[in-house]
Write a protein that holds these residues in place. Structure first.
Motif, short mmCIF file in Angstrom:
data_model
loop_
_atom_site.label_atom_id
_atom_site.label_comp_id
_atom_site.label_asym_id
_atom_site.label_seq_id
_atom_site.Cartn_x
_atom_site.Cartn_y
_atom_site.Cartn_z
N THR A 292 0.82 -0.83 0.26
CA THR A 292 -0.16 0.12 0.02
C THR A 292 0.87 1.44 0.27
O THR A 292 0.82 1.60 -1.10
CB THR A 292 -1.09 0.08 1.21
N PRO A 293 1.71 1.26 1.23
CA PRO A 293 2.89 2.57 0.86
C PRO A 293 3.48 2.80 -0.08
O PRO A 293 4.36 1.50 -1.30
CB PRO A 293 3.58 2.67 2.49
N PRO A 294 3.93 4.01 -1.22
CA PRO A 294 4.19 3.82 -2.47
C PRO A 294 5.84 3.46 -2.00
O PRO A 294 6.57 3.59 -0.58
CB PRO A 294 4.83 5.08 -2.33
N LEU A 295 6.81 3.25 -2.77
CA LEU A 295 8.26 2.28 -2.52
C LEU A 295 8.72 3.27 -3.11
O LEU A 295 9.11 3.74 -3.36
CB LEU A 295 8.02 0.70 -2.65
N PRO A 296 10.63 3.10 -2.56
CA PRO A 296 11.36 4.01 -3.01
C PRO A 296 12.38 3.96 -4.47
O PRO A 296 11.33 2.66 -4.26
CB PRO A 296 12.88 3.83 -2.11
N THR A 297 12.74 4.39 -4.93
CA THR A 297 12.58 3.68 -6.28
C THR A 297 13.83 3.42 -6.40
O THR A 297 13.98 2.04 -7.72
CB THR A 297 13.19 4.81 -7.89
N THR A 298 15.24 3.17 -5.83
CA THR A 298 16.31 2.48 -5.66
C THR A 298 15.74 0.84 -5.04
O THR A 298 15.05 0.44 -4.13
CB THR A 298 17.43 3.10 -5.44
N LEU A 299 16.22 -0.13 -5.22
CA LEU A 299 15.51 -1.86 -4.90
C LEU A 299 16.53 -1.93 -3.21
O LEU A 299 16.18 -1.50 -2.46
CB LEU A 299 16.10 -2.79 -5.16
N GLY A 300 17.65 -1.27 -3.07
CA GLY A 300 18.77 -1.29 -2.30
C GLY A 300 17.91 -2.06 -0.83
O GLY A 300 18.14 -3.22 -0.84
N VAL A 301 18.06 -1.31 0.12
CA VAL A 301 17.30 -2.38 0.96
C VAL A 301 15.78 -3.25 0.88
O VAL A 301 15.67 -4.12 1.03
CB VAL A 301 16.48 -1.43 2.29
N LEU A 302 15.19 -2.90 -0.40
CA LEU A 302 14.35 -3.49 -0.83
C LEU A 302 14.47 -5.43 -1.09
O LEU A 302 13.80 -6.39 -1.02
CB LEU A 302 13.33 -3.00 -1.76
N SER A 303 16.13 -5.08 -2.23
CA SER A 303 16.30 -6.71 -2.66
C SER A 303 16.49 -7.59 -0.93
O SER A 303 16.38 -8.81 -1.14
CB SER A 303 17.85 -6.57 -2.76
N LYS A 304 16.41 -7.56 0.38
CA LYS A 304 15.89 -8.64 1.07
C LYS A 304 15.05 -9.06 1.10
O LYS A 304 14.92 -10.18 0.90
CB LYS A 304 16.56 -8.30 3.32
N TRP A 305 13.99 -8.40 0.82
CA TRP A 305 12.36 -9.81 0.57
C TRP A 305 12.72 -10.68 -1.03
O TRP A 305 12.23 -11.74 -0.77
CB TRP A 305 11.53 -8.64 0.29
N THR A 306 13.65 -10.72 -1.49
CA THR A 306 13.82 -11.56 -2.17
C THR A 306 14.64 -12.97 -1.26
O THR A 306 14.48 -13.80 -2.18
CB THR A 306 15.67 -11.39 -3.61
N ALA A 307 15.18 -12.82 -0.74
CA ALA A 307 15.42 -13.83 0.29
C ALA A 307 14.34 -14.43 1.19
O ALA A 307 14.09 -14.92 1.54
CB ALA A 307 16.73 -13.69 0.77
N GLU A 308 13.11 -13.43 1.32
CA GLU A 308 12.32 -14.58 2.08
C GLU A 308 10.72 -14.49 1.29
O GLU A 308 10.67 -14.99 0.05
CB GLU A 308 11.76 -12.78 2.99
N PRO A 309 10.42 -15.89 1.97
CA PRO A 309 9.06 -16.65 1.55
C PRO A 309 8.08 -14.63 1.50
O PRO A 309 6.78 -15.73 2.00
CB PRO A 309 9.08 -17.77 2.24
N VAL A 310 8.00 -14.73 0.02
CA VAL A 310 7.23 -13.75 -0.11
C VAL A 310 5.59 -13.92 -0.99
O VAL A 310 6.11 -14.73 -2.04
CB VAL A 310 7.49 -11.94 -1.16
N GLN A 311 4.95 -14.85 0.01
CA GLN A 311 3.74 -15.87 -1.23
C GLN A 311 2.59 -14.44 -1.64
O GLN A 311 2.54 -15.57 -3.23
CB GLN A 311 3.72 -16.73 -0.04
N HIS A 312 2.75 -13.70 -0.94
CA HIS A 312 1.10 -12.87 -1.67
C HIS A 312 1.68 -12.38 -1.58
O HIS A 312 2.81 -11.09 -1.26
CB HIS A 312 0.09 -12.32 -0.88
#
Lengths: 761, 761
Positions: B262-282
């Motif tokens: 829901t909240p807008p995300l920053p445009t650089t992945l940076g800290v967001l890349s860690k979610w690639t290592a998590e079991p994001v199913q939805h």
């Protein structure tokens, strides 16, 4: 003090010079019977034993071995030079390769070769080996040499080897890896890491310059001439090295410590107390550590004195070295041993352990032993178990005092009714009768007990001692009815953590017996926690049969090889509580509870609890578990307490409860000046009560620019209002844990209860 | 893009209003055949499917349930007030107790009651439950309600439930404990934690004020109207909450994430890349997250766009919510789905996966799969395995180029002798012949192979293709003799980590075939490491049969659900190296080695290696293992590389090697801006070669006064010269690890070798 109750074992170590001298002056034994003088080693070891040393430490190898090793392994590493030089190097390398392929000693490279020489001997591994050298080849060849020496010591049936210390923080992982490999390759033998308590370089006993000085580009042991006192950092750094070694070795129980006390110690224990939680098997004390007292006799500096006194609890082997070289003008060799025996005798821990009536004395043999919890509701206790607990000189005195006070203060009445809920073999009935007698109040006692065997003892006592002032009632307090409601309900259902033997649940059932304005003795109790470190308990927990389950249940333990990690207060903004912190409280009778028609609670929800505690950790350490204690108010000013800071005031010398130990499956490293947050829950369902616990470590972070890297922002704010803008989350351990699957039923009679062991059984 | 190769699954969630409207307007099915319109839920779910959604999300409970729960559990908690007030409270408490004893729903409190309604449905658990409330009773009763809802969902055979988010950092351990208890009590079901990617309060979809506002003394969700962009701290804080939850739940594979974007995300992945290592199913995407483009159609903000594109790799279920309320002026409901399909089609990961010839395409189905290592020396490979590797379009082209260059640059000679050591089915022989042809140099090829089955293929090819320019030799390169020494020795013995298939040891044996001035192709290779996070790989490692052994061996893995934790440089004084760092190098032929009469090394000591690497960790994370890569120089400018930052330059689209994964047994938390020190050793004895590895985390500490506590000194100095006076040791993991016990014998013929798998097999 007679021999059998000595706490310290004395040993002496021989120098290479002493061994050489012994060889040079060796005369064959006078008679064939003098078997123990057949070799120089046997002779001097025999002499040492006759001077009162129980063990001797002997360097395993001679200078010849060091020469050959350096010739092969250092020369080959040098390389370079002219053609002749090069040929020599290649030849050395060839010799080294042949040695690496099949490492072996020549006779003159070792000090011992007979089984009888090695008997009762601790082997000192070559102290010039550098398992953590900067140079790859020196490290590699030191490891081969170490294995060779240990294999030879093992051949001689030597049980303990003392290893040279790690020297480089930067390469200590290499040191640790090599030790771990040795532990796996040499069976049975104890490997004891010699560790100067700070500033390693100062303590090298080898007078010859060590090989590393030849090969290292960096002076490995930059010995500054320092002020005498060890800064706390250095003491911490030593422990940190040890922590890495034993972590890499996965807490192998055959890995122990030889603390080298050559440098003088600070007079306050402080950071030194963490060594009480480590497997310190030997204490190394050279004559040079002793100072001369005014009469010229050797004594230890104050800090070292108190450390040695404290260490007596762990029954160390104290290795006296260089004591025959006349360092001190008075007393000769025996003065050192006599002084150590003096410290032993004057050690408070030794004195407490030897004095009858103290917990320390009572607990001998039970220290750090994980006890299977008692289950007094599910299992009917044996008479001998009741007897052990009835012997507590303090607990029942306080109960009597509480009952007496309650009677004396009771409003005028024709007849005060006391009900003892869970009478056992009757100690509280007897105390109630004594209190009635002293108070001169008219009172009557009901005694309820569900153990059919103990009920026979109760009948006996009624007939022989108590008579008509007491009525016995057989059955479970949670289901039976009694003839009339009581004014005073007396029970002794407390466990080491207060509620852990299900006192709240049992008393919920018994509250039916109590008048609306009646009182319960105890009227309230609290549970308390402190974080602890102990490799011993960590290993004991792991050794339980099912390792995945063994860390999921609390144990009753008399702590010894344990260090409490927390200190009072501190932390940013002083948000940390005291060293030991209260989790929760239970009160009886409970207020405003909804009950069913029979007067019993509908569910057990009201007995759930949770707590979140924040501890200040002044010195780096490793969290292995939590220490659990209880305090109870019996009646007004009279209580019971095993809380370490209160117990002597409330119930000194009470023996019935050892603390509870909540283990963690994985150790959690806590940095100096960190904060530890502990969450603990008392949980319940329709059949059970159990605890779960969890810990997190936080390190205060200051706003300061971080040089280098793209990321210049220090994390100074956090979502957590409690931790405001000053901390960052450091580490999370895994243990969230269910207790044993014991059944509990607050409404029906046959249920079991939660783990409830406590003192000796 | 056809249906079968879609990466995203689309779902839509219904609001309570939509469900109410559906019920209110529900007409019974027209004909008995319209089974799927029998109930309001069936009807609207059917309609949603016809609009292209593969799944629907339905709130499990109605507003009636919330009312009853609040009435019982909040009113009872209030207490106080007058007599009438008090009676109401007691009555509420009595109702609450009866509910706690036996939790159950009334029909109108749930939205579904039939199996067919629940089929293909994701249940949304009541989002007003507060498992981490400050109030003990709200927490307690929320947990009972959660279990009740999950038990009901399980009864309906629902496979996935989405849980309300944690809201309080201070009580997230309570939230986590409750989730863990549910995972244990509800079998099979996936529990997916809904987690707003930052600033949780902003995303509550419930329009009614939630119960916590009634009971909490502190406004629980202090919603500041913030600037739009999420500060990095908040993004980190969200991940930290998740990290605690999954740690407490011990990485339960049934615990997944529903990332609420829901909240807008920053445009650089940076800290967001860690979610690639998590079991994001939805991925949860409400219409309000979309912005209108210039034409009025809904599109996602830039940062969210690229995050969704990136997430396609993990084949997420994307839940579109509130898409029927006309938030955007153009396009209607279908515009949202079409836009997501557009992002899918334009996602680089999807494009790479669908394009033939890319590693991503080649690796489909192998991502994050732990491969049993190949043992090409111990086992004789199957023809099909050779065929797979021979298809690599890049590797053999580079080999041919290297051989060609070597030939062209070779000094004038009548006859250049090439020896292919380990010819397999002959690809390097064929490439050698092509290179000879192109170079027009006179050359002859010996082909050595020890696999008797492949040797049949070689004989075939010689007869059919190669003729007299090739001589085949059967046998092990470490023991056979060949007719003449070679000028160029060509081999393909490299593993994913370079030396991990024992190329150094095999080539030591084959060097006897090479003239003193001969060259080896490859002439050198290096091993490289980077620290990684991956709950997926951590769980895969643990699921291996013997859990104590499973973390002790490296695996070959095509990484996908993985985040590399390190960043280039950084650290205090810039002492950290690049993101991926070199461990060590091997060169062939080796220089100045001592050999025996047969030309073989006497021991394997010269092939031991060790490295100590320091990595900069910019964002907090959890270390689960190390990624291992290799680079090789075949000849001068021609090489092979799987180093993530170099591979596209050196050998783009090479398929033969996936990276190596060195697992850690226990996860290690790494704070933001910390430094990670990794030690790794290549070790050897007379029979084996193996790796051991170890990691330590350091956190830079600044000198600043510590308020409070007796201990005002920040540890600013350390023994370690490398870490000088600026760091403190933070945490130590346990893993020191032996690799599989494969036998290795450099001198005799029949030995096996170390684990050597790599790409697909």
């Amino acid at each position: 003090m007679s021999g059998w109750d000595r706490f310290a074992t004395l040993a002496t170590s021989f120098t290479h010079d002493e061994l050489s001298y012994a060889s040079a002056t060796h005369a064959p034994a006078d008679s064939p019977k003098d078997k123990d003088k057949e070799t120089p080693i046997l002779r001097i070891a025999g002499e040492a034993r006759s001077r009162g040393y129980e063990l001797v430490c002997v360097p395993l190898t001679t200078a010849r071995w060091k020469e050959r090793w350096a010739d092969m392994c250092i020369l080959a590493g040098e390389g370079g030079g002219g053609e002749g030089e090069r040929e020599k190097t290649v030849e050395a390398e060839r010799r080294a390769e042949r040695w690496r392929m099949s490492p072996s000693f020549l006779r003159e490279e070792v000090t011992m070769s007979r089984l009888d020489e090695a008997e009762g001997t601790i082997a000192l591994i070559s102290d010039w080996l550098q398992l953590d050298a900067r140079d790859d080849w020196v490290r590699h060849d030191s490891e081969i040499a170490l294995r060779q020496e240990l294999a030879y010591a093992s051949y001689l049936n030597i049980h303990t080897a003392i290893l040279p210390p790690p020297r480089h923080r930067a390469h200590v992982t290499s040191y640790a890896r090599a030790i771990n490999a040795c532990l796996k390759s040499v069976p049975y033998m104890q490997l004891s890491i010699r560790l100067p308590i700070y500033d390693p370089p100062s303590t090298s006993t080898s007078s010859v310059s060590t090989p590393q000085l030849v090969v290292s580009d960096l002076p490995v042991l930059p010995r500054k001439s320092k002020a005498k006192k060890a800064p706390e950092d250095e003491l911490n750094a030593t422990w940190e090295m040890w922590d890495i070694v034993r972590s890499v070795c996965d807490y192998n129980p055959r890995l122990t410590l030889t603390l080298d006390l050559t440098p003088p110690l600070p007079t306050t224990l402080g950071v030194l107390s963490k060594w009480t939680a480590e497997p310190v098997q030997h204490i190394f004390l050279p004559a040079s550590t002793f100072i001369a007292n005014t009469k010229g006799y050797p004594v230890l500096p104050k800090g070292t004195q108190s450390f040695v006194r404290q260490s007596m609890a762990h029954r160390p082997i104290i290795i006296m070295s260089d004591v025959r070289s006349g360092t001190h003008s008075k007393g000769g060799e025996s003065a050192y041993s006599q002084y150590i025996r003096h410290l032993e005798k004057s050690s408070p821990v030794v004195q407490a352990a030897l004095k009858a009536g103290t917990v320390e004395n009572f607990a001998q043999g039970y220290q750090d032993y994980l006890q299977a919890p008692l289950q007094p509701l599910m299992d009917n206790l044996q008479s001998i178990t009741y007897q052990t607990f009835e012997r507590d000189p303090v607990k029942y005195r306080n109960y009597e005092e509480a009952i007496y006070n309650a009677l004396v203060e009771w409003p005028a009445s024709d007849r005060i009714v006391i009900c003892v809920a869970g009478a056992g073999r009757g100690p509280l009935v007897a105390r109630s009768l004594l209190a009635i007698q002293r108070s001169r109040r008219p009172a009557f006692v009901y005694a309820v007990e569900k153990n059919p065997n103990a009920f026979v003892t109760l009948q006996n006592r009624q007939e022989m001692e108590w008579g008509s002032g007491v009525q016995l009632i057989y059955g479970d307090m949670r289901s039976i009815e009694i003839p009339e409601q009581a004014d005073i309900l007396v029970s002794e259902l407390l466990g080491s953590f207060g509620d852990n033997e299900l006192s709240p649940e049992c008393l919920d059932g018994a509250m039916r017996f109590l008048k609306a304005d009646g009182i319960s003795i105890p009227c309230s109790y609290t549970a308390h926690l402190a974080p602890l470190q102990s490799s011993k308990l960590f290993n004991e927990t792991r050794m339980n049969k099912d390792p995945s389950k063994s860390a999921e249940t609390p144990y009753v333990v008399m702590f010894q090889n344990v260090d409490i990690l927390s200190a009072d207060g501190g932390g940013l903004g002083g948000r940390c509580g005291p060293q030991t912190q209260e989790c929760w409280e239970f009160e009886h009778p409970r207020k405003d509870g909804v009950v069913d028609d029979r007067g019993l609670p509908i569910t057990n929800s009201h007995n759930t609890r949770s707590a979140k505690l924040t501890f200040h950790i002044p010195h780096a350490g490793v969290l292995h578990g939590l220490a659990g204690y209880f305090e109870a108010v019996l009646y007004k000013g009279v209580g019971l307490s095993i809380h370490p800071q209160h117990k002597d005031r409330v119930s000194k010398d009470m023996l019935s409860w050892f603390p509870l130990f909540f283990p963690f499956k994985d150790p959690l490293y806590l940095p100096s000046n960190s904060e530890l947050q502990v969450s603990i829950w008392r949980l319940t369902n329709e059949r059970q009560v159990w605890y779960e616990w969890y810990a997190e470590s936080f390190l205060p972070v200051f706003s300061a620019p971080l040089p280098g890297g793209e990321d210049h922002k220090t994390p100074t704010s956090s979502h957590d209002p409690f931790f405001a803008s000053t901390t960052t989350h450091v580490a999370v351990p895994s243990p969230l844990i269910d207790a044993v699957d014991s059944s509990f039923s607050p409404v029906s009679g046959g249920g079991g209860r939660e783990e409830g062991g406590r003192g000796c059984s």
